[in-house]
Design a protein around this motif. Structure first.
Motif, short mmCIF file in Angstrom:
data_model
loop_
_atom_site.label_atom_id
_atom_site.label_comp_id
_atom_site.label_asym_id
_atom_site.label_seq_id
_atom_site.Cartn_x
_atom_site.Cartn_y
_atom_site.Cartn_z
N MET A 1 6.61 -20.97 -44.05
CA MET A 1 7.34 -20.18 -45.05
C MET A 1 8.51 -19.42 -44.41
SD MET A 1 5.96 -17.27 -47.67
CE MET A 1 7.09 -16.49 -48.80
N GLY A 2 8.23 -18.83 -43.23
CA GLY A 2 9.28 -18.11 -42.53
C GLY A 2 10.47 -18.99 -42.21
N LEU A 3 10.18 -20.24 -41.79
CA LEU A 3 11.26 -21.16 -41.45
C LEU A 3 12.08 -21.52 -42.69
CD1 LEU A 3 12.63 -22.92 -39.35
CD2 LEU A 3 10.96 -24.72 -39.83
N LEU A 4 11.44 -21.69 -43.83
CA LEU A 4 12.16 -21.99 -45.07
C LEU A 4 13.08 -20.85 -45.46
CD1 LEU A 4 9.34 -23.65 -47.24
CD2 LEU A 4 11.29 -24.77 -46.13
N ILE A 5 12.61 -19.61 -45.28
CA ILE A 5 13.43 -18.45 -45.59
C ILE A 5 14.66 -18.42 -44.69
CG2 ILE A 5 13.52 -15.92 -45.52
CD1 ILE A 5 10.59 -15.91 -46.40
N VAL A 6 14.47 -18.69 -43.40
CA VAL A 6 15.58 -18.68 -42.46
C VAL A 6 16.57 -19.80 -42.75
CG1 VAL A 6 16.19 -19.07 -40.04
CG2 VAL A 6 14.38 -17.46 -40.62
N LEU A 7 16.07 -20.98 -43.09
CA LEU A 7 16.97 -22.08 -43.44
C LEU A 7 17.79 -21.73 -44.68
CD1 LEU A 7 14.66 -25.18 -42.82
CD2 LEU A 7 16.62 -24.43 -41.44
N GLY A 8 17.15 -21.06 -45.64
CA GLY A 8 17.88 -20.60 -46.82
C GLY A 8 18.93 -19.56 -46.46
N LEU A 9 18.59 -18.63 -45.58
CA LEU A 9 19.55 -17.62 -45.13
C LEU A 9 20.70 -18.25 -44.37
CD1 LEU A 9 17.25 -14.68 -43.93
CD2 LEU A 9 18.91 -14.61 -45.79
N LYS A 10 20.39 -19.27 -43.58
CA LYS A 10 21.43 -19.94 -42.79
C LYS A 10 22.43 -20.65 -43.71
CE LYS A 10 21.82 -22.63 -38.53
NZ LYS A 10 22.45 -21.51 -37.81
N ARG A 11 21.92 -21.28 -44.72
CA ARG A 11 22.82 -21.95 -45.68
C ARG A 11 23.62 -20.91 -46.46
NH1 ARG A 11 23.83 -26.55 -48.40
NH2 ARG A 11 24.27 -26.39 -50.61
N TYR A 12 22.96 -19.84 -46.81
CA TYR A 12 23.63 -18.75 -47.53
C TYR A 12 24.74 -18.15 -46.68
CZ TYR A 12 24.17 -14.10 -49.64
OH TYR A 12 24.67 -12.95 -50.20
N ALA A 13 24.47 -17.93 -45.38
CA ALA A 13 25.47 -17.33 -44.49
C ALA A 13 26.68 -18.24 -44.33
CB ALA A 13 24.84 -17.06 -43.13
N ARG A 14 26.47 -19.54 -44.38
CA ARG A 14 27.56 -20.49 -44.20
C ARG A 14 28.54 -20.44 -45.38
NH1 ARG A 14 24.72 -24.95 -43.93
NH2 ARG A 14 24.08 -24.60 -41.77
N LEU A 15 28.02 -20.11 -46.55
CA LEU A 15 28.85 -20.12 -47.76
C LEU A 15 29.28 -18.73 -48.21
CD1 LEU A 15 26.69 -22.68 -49.80
CD2 LEU A 15 28.75 -23.16 -48.46
N ALA A 16 28.64 -17.69 -47.69
CA ALA A 16 28.86 -16.33 -48.21
C ALA A 16 30.15 -15.72 -47.67
CB ALA A 16 27.67 -15.44 -47.84
N GLY A 17 30.84 -14.99 -48.56
CA GLY A 17 32.00 -14.22 -48.17
C GLY A 17 31.68 -12.74 -48.21
N ALA A 18 32.71 -11.91 -48.23
CA ALA A 18 32.51 -10.46 -48.21
C ALA A 18 31.73 -9.98 -49.43
CB ALA A 18 33.86 -9.76 -48.12
N GLU A 19 32.06 -10.52 -50.61
CA GLU A 19 31.37 -10.08 -51.83
C GLU A 19 29.88 -10.41 -51.78
OE1 GLU A 19 34.33 -11.44 -51.91
OE2 GLU A 19 35.56 -9.89 -52.87
N GLU A 20 29.56 -11.62 -51.33
CA GLU A 20 28.16 -12.04 -51.28
C GLU A 20 27.36 -11.27 -50.24
OE1 GLU A 20 30.55 -15.10 -53.20
OE2 GLU A 20 30.73 -14.11 -51.24
N LEU A 21 28.04 -10.69 -49.25
CA LEU A 21 27.35 -9.97 -48.18
C LEU A 21 27.45 -8.46 -48.33
CD1 LEU A 21 28.37 -12.19 -45.13
CD2 LEU A 21 26.09 -11.97 -46.11
N LEU A 22 27.84 -7.99 -49.49
CA LEU A 22 27.96 -6.55 -49.71
C LEU A 22 26.63 -5.83 -49.48
CD1 LEU A 22 30.34 -6.07 -52.78
CD2 LEU A 22 30.61 -5.14 -50.48
N TRP A 23 25.52 -6.48 -49.81
CA TRP A 23 24.20 -5.86 -49.65
C TRP A 23 23.88 -5.53 -48.20
CZ3 TRP A 23 20.57 -8.61 -46.72
CH2 TRP A 23 20.90 -9.94 -46.44
N LEU A 24 24.56 -6.24 -47.27
CA LEU A 24 24.36 -5.99 -45.85
C LEU A 24 25.55 -5.23 -45.24
CD1 LEU A 24 22.13 -6.63 -43.79
CD2 LEU A 24 23.32 -8.76 -43.26
N LEU A 25 26.76 -5.59 -45.64
CA LEU A 25 27.96 -4.96 -45.10
C LEU A 25 28.09 -3.51 -45.56
CD1 LEU A 25 30.63 -7.80 -45.50
CD2 LEU A 25 29.69 -6.92 -43.36
#
Length: 250
Positions: free
Chosen positions: A1-25
């Protein structure tokens, strides 16, 4: 399960811009601003900007890679100690928000140091003793992230042992694991890529600072551990009346 979450995050990070990362930035910019006693203002599509400092907290500064490393380390290093499927699932799910909070805290410190340290380390003519700005930036990030991951591993190890009712263990493997967790993705994958393509042009710009900083941190921590053991041994001998402190008093 942890690996699936990380793979999802990795794909998300590849496509995310400033708006999509506001929750972290956003939290990172506020925390870094508190440390520096300045304000960062959001610019759409760019990130959080402070023009007087000439610094941008861009999507690349979000710390998503550290978040993924921290999450995987907490999951795979300790979930087997939970003893049941329910506890293991709960540990995995809780590891994600914990990793997010740790990332914001650590990343804010890294950004503050990346702003404060270069002017302090600059020489009279603005040089940094032969170190480029890119190498210095890499060295600061490596030091902060590596030390934070070592600390997070020790905390996770202690908490998981208490949950599992395990005694404290100080094996060589337990000390080595957080080093592997950090150097594997941060250094191992780039090196493999360089070897595959035969491209070592910028080795001194990234891999070399990472190796030097991690090696220095491990050397210092090792010396501190040896000094602590020696002090404790002397203290125990002194308590038994046959150590250095007893002979010093006489």
């Amino acid at each position: 399960m942890g690996l699936l979450i990380v793979l999802g995050l990795k794909r998300y990070a590849r496509l995310a811009g400033a708006e999509e990362l506001l929750w972290l930035l956003g939290p990172t910019a506020r925390w870094a601003g508190m440390l520096l006693k300045v304000s960062f203002f959001y610019e759409s599509g760019v990130g959080f900007v402070n023009r007087s400092l000439r610094f941008i907290i861009a999507p690349e500064c979000a710390g998503l890679r550290f978040l993924m490393i921290a999450f995987l380390m907490l999951c795979w290093s300790f979930v087997h100690r939970m003893g049941s499927l329910q506890k293991g699932l709960l540990w995995t799910l809780l590891s994600l928000p914990v990793s997010c909070m740790v990332t914001v805290f650590v990343n804010g410190i890294r950004i503050a140091l990346a702003i404060l340290l270069p002017p302090l380390l600059s020489g009279p003519e603005g040089g940094k003793g032969g170190i480029t700005s890119g190498q210095l930036h890499t060295a600061i990030g490596t030091m902060v992230y590596f030390l934070s991951l070592l600390a997070l591993y020790r905390i996770g190890d202690g908490i998981s042992r208490k949950i599992a009712g395990m005694e404290k263990e100080r094996s060589f493997l337990s000390r080595l694991l957080p080093v592997v967790w950090y150097l594997g993705p941060v250094l191992g994958f780039p090196l493999l890529s360089r070897m595959a393509y035969g491209d070592f042009a910028d080795f001194a710009g990234y891999e070399l600072p990472v190796l030097l900083v991690c090696g220095s941190v491990l050397l210092i921590l090792g010396l501190l551990a040896l000094s602590k053991k020696r002090f404790l041994r002397l203290y125990r001998n002194e308590r038994r009346g046959k150590g250095f402190f007893m002979s010093y008093r006489t």
